[in-house]
Motif scaffolding. Structure first.
Motif, mmCIF file in Angstrom:
data_model
loop_
_atom_site.group_PDB
_atom_site.id
_atom_site.type_symbol
_atom_site.label_atom_id
_atom_site.label_comp_id
_atom_site.label_asym_id
_atom_site.label_seq_id
_atom_site.Cartn_x
_atom_site.Cartn_y
_atom_site.Cartn_z
ATOM 1 N N ALA A 139 0.816 -1.219 0.000
ATOM 2 C CA ALA A 139 0.000 0.000 0.000
ATOM 3 C C ALA A 139 0.846 1.264 0.000
ATOM 4 O O ALA A 139 0.428 2.297 -0.532
ATOM 5 C CB ALA A 139 -0.941 -0.002 1.199
ATOM 6 N N THR A 140 2.055 1.224 0.591
ATOM 7 C CA THR A 140 2.895 2.423 0.595
ATOM 8 C C THR A 140 3.370 2.744 -0.824
ATOM 9 O O THR A 140 3.475 3.912 -1.199
ATOM 10 C CB THR A 140 4.114 2.259 1.525
ATOM 11 O OG1 THR A 140 4.962 1.217 1.050
ATOM 12 C CG2 THR A 140 3.674 1.945 2.942
ATOM 13 N N ALA B 195 2.495 5.999 -3.235
ATOM 14 C CA ALA B 195 3.524 6.789 -3.904
ATOM 15 C C ALA B 195 3.272 6.931 -5.400
ATOM 16 O O ALA B 195 3.405 8.030 -5.964
ATOM 17 C CB ALA B 195 4.895 6.165 -3.668
ATOM 18 N N PHE B 196 2.887 5.829 -6.062
ATOM 19 C CA PHE B 196 2.801 5.819 -7.511
ATOM 20 C C PHE B 196 1.393 6.066 -8.070
ATOM 21 O O PHE B 196 1.255 6.402 -9.242
ATOM 22 C CB PHE B 196 3.322 4.491 -8.069
ATOM 23 C CG PHE B 196 4.787 4.278 -7.837
ATOM 24 C CD1 PHE B 196 5.737 5.038 -8.493
ATOM 25 C CD2 PHE B 196 5.230 3.315 -6.935
ATOM 26 C CE1 PHE B 196 7.088 4.850 -8.272
ATOM 27 C CE2 PHE B 196 6.584 3.113 -6.709
ATOM 28 C CZ PHE B 196 7.510 3.880 -7.373
ATOM 29 N N VAL B 197 0.365 5.895 -7.260
ATOM 30 C CA VAL B 197 -1.010 6.035 -7.756
ATOM 31 C C VAL B 197 -1.764 7.159 -7.048
ATOM 32 O O VAL B 197 -2.239 8.100 -7.687
ATOM 33 C CB VAL B 197 -1.794 4.706 -7.614
ATOM 34 C CG1 VAL B 197 -3.222 4.867 -8.124
ATOM 35 C CG2 VAL B 197 -1.085 3.588 -8.371
ATOM 36 N N LEU B 198 -1.885 7.062 -5.717
ATOM 37 C CA LEU B 198 -2.735 8.023 -5.014
ATOM 38 C C LEU B 198 -2.162 9.435 -5.020
ATOM 39 O O LEU B 198 -2.867 10.397 -5.348
ATOM 40 C CB LEU B 198 -2.974 7.558 -3.573
ATOM 41 C CG LEU B 198 -3.880 6.336 -3.415
ATOM 42 C CD1 LEU B 198 -4.130 6.060 -1.938
ATOM 43 C CD2 LEU B 198 -5.214 6.550 -4.129
ATOM 44 N N LEU B 199 -0.906 9.581 -4.627
ATOM 45 C CA LEU B 199 -0.344 10.929 -4.559
ATOM 46 C C LEU B 199 -0.360 11.623 -5.926
ATOM 47 O O LEU B 199 -0.726 12.806 -6.014
ATOM 48 C CB LEU B 199 1.059 10.901 -3.966
ATOM 49 C CG LEU B 199 1.119 10.617 -2.464
ATOM 50 C CD1 LEU B 199 2.562 10.607 -1.974
ATOM 51 C CD2 LEU B 199 0.319 11.646 -1.666
ATOM 52 N N PRO B 200 0.000 10.944 -7.032
ATOM 53 C CA PRO B 200 -0.108 11.609 -8.332
ATOM 54 C C PRO B 200 -1.541 11.976 -8.717
ATOM 55 O O PRO B 200 -1.766 12.957 -9.420
ATOM 56 C CB PRO B 200 0.464 10.566 -9.303
ATOM 57 C CG PRO B 200 1.387 9.753 -8.469
ATOM 58 C CD PRO B 200 0.714 9.663 -7.130
ATOM 59 N N LYS B 201 -2.539 11.219 -8.216
ATOM 60 C CA LYS B 201 -3.920 11.461 -8.634
ATOM 61 C C LYS B 201 -4.675 12.405 -7.708
ATOM 62 O O LYS B 201 -5.432 13.268 -8.175
ATOM 63 C CB LYS B 201 -4.680 10.128 -8.719
ATOM 64 C CG LYS B 201 -4.318 9.293 -9.942
ATOM 65 C CD LYS B 201 -5.206 8.072 -10.041
ATOM 66 C CE LYS B 201 -4.914 7.295 -11.326
ATOM 67 N NZ LYS B 201 -5.782 6.096 -11.444
#
Length: 396
Positions: A290-291, A295-301
């Motif tokens: 989940a971390t 990093a790669f999905v939630l923060l960019p979106k």
């Protein structure tokens, strides 16, 4: 004998040498100072001490016996530390070496995170310098975690000493000709499928390491602690929903990196090395996966940052983030089917929001109602709870 008082302790500052010629006088001065300051615990600041003989060590033993507590001895030079270590005094006193001071002026930055920057200080050495608000104790803990992880077989860079740099502290690592994965991707995006796949495999291998060492905290207990801190601002059903969600995850002792992304991984001689172990813990692998999802999905979106800020956070252009995540999932879950990768990502979603909520709480010292309520409205009510309630069931 120089003395000072600090935090309820009597700080004794021995002279440059303690040997047979002056040990009796030093002992008398120490005992007189202790007698003149009843109620204060003695401690030694060894800044000036360059040599200590067996006669001097016996003086320290007498002070330890008189105080009847473990004595601190800090700012110990390398030569004196070696004498103490050889004679077993590092087991009798709380001995801390003098922090080496370095400068990173003119050194290239080869990696950067929210709380630190990594500099190359010579062809074979890098240093990770933390922001000045990060204390020495935290930095020393990361160095210790890194050494423990290395012993367990985690491919982390070999760590050496803790150093000071201006008002900040850092950890020195030995690395040769290396780049971060983020740097490689920035210049060679065609390598994303290969590097992401290998990162997924590495993450899976690390989760196969079972850790039985109290130095690594339990990730589930960390989540429980944050939920308890939020309880006064939650409805009872909201609190119980989060508690059940975390409780339902099976207990496990897998090694968890805690911050597995492209800026924390370096490629040396075509082998991966991790340079950030400060968030490592033990627990179920889903928490660690989940971390990376964060990093790669939630923060960019979902982050409010600009595209430029998001790219800076990732360490490479934001348009490559989703492709990178897909490659990591391919390696970890052994699938290249886009539909399957999509299903896996959807199941990980609530755990990603759990980690986002956790980080929002952990990295903010402000626990005032004025700050907490909007944070909970956004992260918990707006993201985490809907994701939990819409989840298809237990992922694992």
């Amino acid at each position: 004998m120089k003395t000072t008082e600090k935090n309820g302790k009597l700080i004794l500052i021995p002279p440059e040498r303690i040997d047979t010629t002056n040990a009796p006088d030093v002992e008398k001065e120490i005992m007189d100072a202790i007698a003149a300051h009843p109620g204060l615990t003695p401690a030694f600041d060894m800044t000036e001490l360059q040599y200590i003989s067996s006669a001097g060590l016996r003086v320290l033993m007498k002070v330890r016996k008189l105080a009847n507590v473990e004595l601190d001895a800090y700012n110990v030079s390398s030569d004196v530390y070696e004498i103490m270590q050889t004679t077993g005094f590092t087991d009798l006193l709380n001995v801390k070496k003098k922090i080496r001071e370095i400068s990173v002026e003119g050194c290239p930055v080869i990696g950067e995170g929210g709380f630190s920057k990594v500099y190359r200080i010579d062809p074979e050495t890098i240093v990770k310098i933390y922001r000045k608000e990060v204390g020495q104790a935290f930095v020393e803990k990361e160095r210790n975690l890194s050494q423990k992880a290395f012993i367990y077989g985690v491919p982390t860079a070999i760590s050496y000493d803790v150093v000071s740099c201006g008002e900040s502290f850092g950890v020195v690592y030995e690395l040769l000709n290396t780049e971060t994965v983020a740097e490689i991707i920035s210049g060679n995006p065609e390598r994303i499928p290969e590097l992401g796949f290998r990162m997924g495999k590495l993450l899976k291998e690390m989760h196969g390491i079972e850790v039985d060492d109290d130095i690594f905290p339990d990730k589930k207990q960390r989540y429980f602690k944050v939920i308890e801190e939020m309880k006064p601002f939650l409805e009872e059903d909201e609190y119980q929903t989060m508690i059940r969600f975390v409780s339902d995850v099976p207990d496990q002792k897998s090694f968890l990196h805690g911050d597995f992304h492209a800026k924390n991984i370096m490629l040396q001689d075509n082998e991966f090395l991790l340079i950030d172990i400060g968030d490592s813990s033990v627990g179920h692998p889903i928490f660690d996966v989940a971390t990376s999802f964060l990093a790669f999905v939630l923060l960019p979106k979902v982050s409010a940052r600009t595209a430029e800020q998001k790219s800076e956070l990732l360490g490479f252009p934001i348009e490559y983030a989703e492709q990178m995540w897909g490659a990591i999932v391919s390696g970890y879950f052994d699938t290249r089917d886009p539909a399957e990768i999509g299903k896996i990502s959807q199941k990980i979603l609530p755990f990603g929001f759990l980690q986002m909520t956790y980080q929002s709480m952990m990295y903010s010292a402000d626990r005032s109602e004025e700050t907490m309520r909007p944070r909970i409205d956004h992260h918990v009510r707006g993201q985490l709870l809907p994701a939990i309630r819409n989840s298809e069931g237990v992922f694992f």
